[in-house]
Write a protein that holds these residues in place. Structure first.
Motif, PDB file in Angstrom:
ATOM      1  N   ALA B  14      15.779   5.793  25.179  1.00 40.57           N
ATOM      2  CA  ALA B  14      17.192   5.736  25.559  1.00 40.57           C
ATOM      3  C   ALA B  14      18.073   5.753  24.318  1.00 40.57           C
ATOM      4  O   ALA B  14      17.830   5.008  23.365  1.00 40.57           O
ATOM      5  CB  ALA B  14      17.458   4.479  26.385  1.00 40.57           C
ATOM      6  N   GLY B  15      19.048   6.641  24.317  1.00 40.48           N
ATOM      7  CA  GLY B  15      20.019   6.674  23.235  1.00 40.48           C
ATOM      8  C   GLY B  15      19.532   7.375  21.975  1.00 40.48           C
ATOM      9  O   GLY B  15      20.279   7.509  21.011  1.00 40.48           O
ATOM     10  N   GLU B  16      18.272   7.820  21.978  1.00 39.64           N
ATOM     11  CA  GLU B  16      17.767   8.513  20.784  1.00 39.64           C
ATOM     12  C   GLU B  16      17.671  10.015  21.025  1.00 39.64           C
ATOM     13  O   GLU B  16      17.162  10.446  22.059  1.00 39.64           O
ATOM     14  CB  GLU B  16      16.385   7.971  20.409  1.00 39.64           C
ATOM     15  N   PRO B  17      18.156  10.809  20.073  1.00 43.84           N
ATOM     16  CA  PRO B  17      18.141  12.259  20.291  1.00 43.84           C
ATOM     17  C   PRO B  17      16.717  12.817  20.383  1.00 43.84           C
ATOM     18  O   PRO B  17      15.828  12.360  19.665  1.00 43.84           O
ATOM     19  CB  PRO B  17      18.852  12.832  19.058  1.00 43.84           C
ATOM     20  N   PHE B  18      16.500  13.754  21.264  1.00 47.97           N
ATOM     21  CA  PHE B  18      15.207  14.435  21.368  1.00 47.97           C
ATOM     22  C   PHE B  18      15.451  15.931  21.375  1.00 47.97           C
ATOM     23  O   PHE B  18      16.525  16.401  21.752  1.00 47.97           O
ATOM     24  CB  PHE B  18      14.446  13.999  22.628  1.00 47.97           C
ATOM     25  N   GLU B  19      14.430  16.676  20.919  1.00 48.69           N
ATOM     26  CA  GLU B  19      14.596  18.118  20.771  1.00 48.69           C
ATOM     27  C   GLU B  19      14.197  18.846  22.051  1.00 48.69           C
ATOM     28  O   GLU B  19      13.165  18.542  22.657  1.00 48.69           O
ATOM     29  CB  GLU B  19      13.760  18.646  19.604  1.00 48.69           C
ATOM     30  N   VAL B  20      15.039  19.796  22.428  1.00 52.88           N
ATOM     31  CA  VAL B  20      14.766  20.649  23.579  1.00 52.88           C
ATOM     32  C   VAL B  20      14.639  22.072  23.066  1.00 52.88           C
ATOM     33  O   VAL B  20      15.440  22.524  22.246  1.00 52.88           O
ATOM     34  CB  VAL B  20      15.916  20.556  24.613  1.00 52.88           C
ATOM     35  N   LYS B  21      13.564  22.775  23.498  1.00 56.47           N
ATOM     36  CA  LYS B  21      13.371  24.165  23.088  1.00 56.47           C
ATOM     37  C   LYS B  21      13.387  25.060  24.313  1.00 56.47           C
ATOM     38  O   LYS B  21      12.744  24.733  25.318  1.00 56.47           O
ATOM     39  CB  LYS B  21      12.023  24.327  22.373  1.00 56.47           C
ATOM     40  N   TYR B  73      15.543  32.509  21.358  1.00 57.70           N
ATOM     41  CA  TYR B  73      14.949  31.166  21.289  1.00 57.70           C
ATOM     42  C   TYR B  73      16.022  30.215  20.805  1.00 57.70           C
ATOM     43  O   TYR B  73      16.694  30.482  19.817  1.00 57.70           O
ATOM     44  CB  TYR B  73      13.775  31.199  20.308  1.00 57.70           C
ATOM     45  N   LEU B  74      16.231  29.119  21.520  1.00 58.85           N
ATOM     46  CA  LEU B  74      17.215  28.129  21.116  1.00 58.85           C
ATOM     47  C   LEU B  74      16.546  26.761  21.061  1.00 58.85           C
ATOM     48  O   LEU B  74      15.705  26.439  21.910  1.00 58.85           O
ATOM     49  CB  LEU B  74      18.380  28.069  22.116  1.00 58.85           C
ATOM     50  N   ALA B  75      16.924  25.970  20.072  1.00 63.40           N
ATOM     51  CA  ALA B  75      16.454  24.588  19.992  1.00 63.40           C
ATOM     52  C   ALA B  75      17.660  23.715  19.720  1.00 63.40           C
ATOM     53  O   ALA B  75      18.503  24.068  18.890  1.00 63.40           O
ATOM     54  CB  ALA B  75      15.411  24.443  18.890  1.00 63.40           C
ATOM     55  N   PHE B  76      17.757  22.613  20.420  1.00 59.53           N
ATOM     56  CA  PHE B  76      18.915  21.733  20.240  1.00 59.53           C
ATOM     57  C   PHE B  76      18.516  20.303  20.610  1.00 59.53           C
ATOM     58  O   PHE B  76      17.437  20.065  21.156  1.00 59.53           O
ATOM     59  CB  PHE B  76      20.099  22.210  21.091  1.00 59.53           C
ATOM     60  N   TYR B  77      19.404  19.368  20.283  1.00 58.74           N
ATOM     61  CA  TYR B  77      19.109  17.952  20.525  1.00 58.74           C
ATOM     62  C   TYR B  77      19.995  17.406  21.638  1.00 58.74           C
ATOM     63  O   TYR B  77      21.157  17.779  21.774  1.00 58.74           O
ATOM     64  CB  TYR B  77      19.315  17.148  19.243  1.00 58.74           C
ATOM     65  N   VAL B  78      19.402  16.531  22.429  1.00 62.70           N
ATOM     66  CA  VAL B  78      20.102  15.925  23.546  1.00 62.70           C
ATOM     67  C   VAL B  78      19.833  14.418  23.482  1.00 62.70           C
ATOM     68  O   VAL B  78      18.773  13.991  23.026  1.00 62.70           O
ATOM     69  CB  VAL B  78      19.591  16.508  24.890  1.00 62.70           C
ATOM     70  N   VAL B  79      20.813  13.621  23.908  1.00 64.85           N
ATOM     71  CA  VAL B  79      20.635  12.177  24.015  1.00 64.85           C
ATOM     72  C   VAL B  79      20.745  11.795  25.487  1.00 64.85           C
ATOM     73  O   VAL B  79      21.656  12.255  26.182  1.00 64.85           O
ATOM     74  CB  VAL B  79      21.713  11.422  23.197  1.00 64.85           C
ATOM     75  N   ALA B  80      19.825  10.980  25.974  1.00 67.74           N
ATOM     76  CA  ALA B  80      19.879  10.509  27.360  1.00 67.74           C
ATOM     77  C   ALA B  80      19.828   8.989  27.379  1.00 67.74           C
ATOM     78  O   ALA B  80      19.093   8.374  26.605  1.00 67.74           O
ATOM     79  CB  ALA B  80      18.722  11.088  28.158  1.00 67.74           C
TER      80      ALA B  80
END
Lengths: 268, 107
Positions: B14-21, B73-80
């Motif tokens: 929770a609250g930590e960014p994770f990478e989405v590809k 191809y895209l990679a980005f960070y999301v926080v949940a």
């Protein structure tokens, strides 16, 4: 397979004193990508390009592998047969096949490569039409099949009935051709590692084909690549699937012996 | 459009960014090439828009231009902050779209 990362050993000799010049001599251990001085094209590719190949998600070639897997299960032709119907699980039945092709085919009295074997199966056993060379389904199936041997050492058979074709392939490789009067060896043996305009010349190893080439924006066959090379020296090209190219394919496989099948490799 | 590929970590904090590809198969025809047989320009056909939503809320979007290569191809960070569902959407010049979903499990 996530490829092992090459270990980079950088020796930095810094001259102490007024100015500090760093001369970096790079001595890289390429792991499986180098066997007895034979180096995969991987070792000549830019770090960014290698990173794409190392990540199966990022490697666009895997899209062709996925398409090939679908085709493997799909029924084709009049007989309603699928590849899977006869050959079962490709991961088992096709493992190692890509590492040893092209092979001598007694019924043809010459060599046969993977693309030709696929089409032979389609026309003679499945009642289907042959796929056109460089068409999406043929590329996908070839990539899928060779992918089943990924990581295995390239190990073609060059003796016995294959020997005369191997010799013809070798002759093709060493013969000067085109307006530039260059043979394959002039770039890929005598000058590998040197720059040809903006590109670093590789040893011309075939272990990663079919390859996802950034220039092509997709996967292409080895024969397409050889044609490109022939055009570059302004020579007459041969048709993909021609005896000339299949024979040199065997010679190239022998040159790349011991290197891992990388299909689908990523190159610029 | 073909089925896209999406990669999200199995568990995120929770609250930590994770990478989405994400990667999708598309020819990304730039509109600048000429058909050698006819001399006519090959019309532009690219994915021009990508959007990612977490439980309906936009968390990442991109406008794509003709310089983007095939099979983008895209990679980005999301926080949940809590578990939910990511929804991805690709739109191309023909109005065609592709979508994909992925569960986000917050631990």
């Amino acid at each position: 397979m996530r490829a092992p990362q090459p270990v980079r050993r950088v020796l930095v000799a810094a001259a102490a004193g007024v100015a500090c010049f760093a001369s970096a001599a790079e001595d890289i251990d390429w792991g499986p990508y180098e066997v007895d001085g034979r180096r995969s094209g991987y070792t000549y590719a830019a770090a960014e390009t290698r990173a794409i190949q190392d990540d199966d998600f990022e490697n666009g070639g895997l899209l062709w592998v996925e398409k090939g897997a679908e085709l493997w299960e799909t029924a084709h032709g009049a007989d309603g047969a699928s590849c899977q119907g006869c050959h079962g699980d490709a991961a088992e039945s096709m493992r190692g096949v890509g590492a040893r092709y092209p092979v001598y085919a007694a019924e043809r009295e010459k060599l046969i490569n993977l693309e030709q074997r696929i089409n032979q199966c389609r026309t003679e056993r499945m009642g289907a039409e042959a796929w056109r060379w460089e068409s999406e389904p043929l590329l996908a199936m070839t990539t899928y099949l060779r992918h089943q041997s990924r990581g295995m050492a390239v190990s073609p058979v060059i003796d016995g009935p294959a020997a005369p074709f191997f010799e013809q392939g070798k002759a093709f490789y060493t013969k000067r051709r085109g307006q530039l009067d260059l043979a394959c060896i002039h770039c890929h043996e005598m000058n590998s590692g040197n720059m040809l305009r903006a590109q670093r010349l590789s040893q011309g190893m075939s272990n990663g084909f079919p390859t996802y080439r950034l220039k092509w924006q997709g996967v292409g066959s080895l024969h397409r690549r050889i044609r490109g090379c022939n055009e570059d020296v302004r020579a007459e090209t041969y048709a993909p699937g021609s005896d000339e190219y299949v024979n040199v394919e065997l010679y190239l496989a022998w040159r790349a012996r011991g290197l891992p099948v990388e299909t689908p490799a990523v190159r610029n | 459009m073909d089925k896209p590929r999406v990669k999200v970590p199995k568990k995120v904090k929770a609250g930590e960014p994770f990478e989405v590809k994400v990667l999708i198969s598309h020819k990304m025809e730039s509109g600048q090439r000429v058909d050698e047989a006819t001399g006519n320009k090959i019309p532009r056909m690219i994915i021009n828009r990508f959007e990612a939503r977490l439980d309906g809320e936009m968390v990442f979007s991109a406008t794509l231009y003709p310089a983007v290569s095939a099979n983008p191809y895209l990679a980005f960070y999301v926080v949940a902050e809590q578990s939910g569902e990511l929804e991805f959407k690709w739109l191309d010049d023909s109005g065609d779209s592709a979508t994909a979903k992925a569960k986000v499990a917050v631990s």
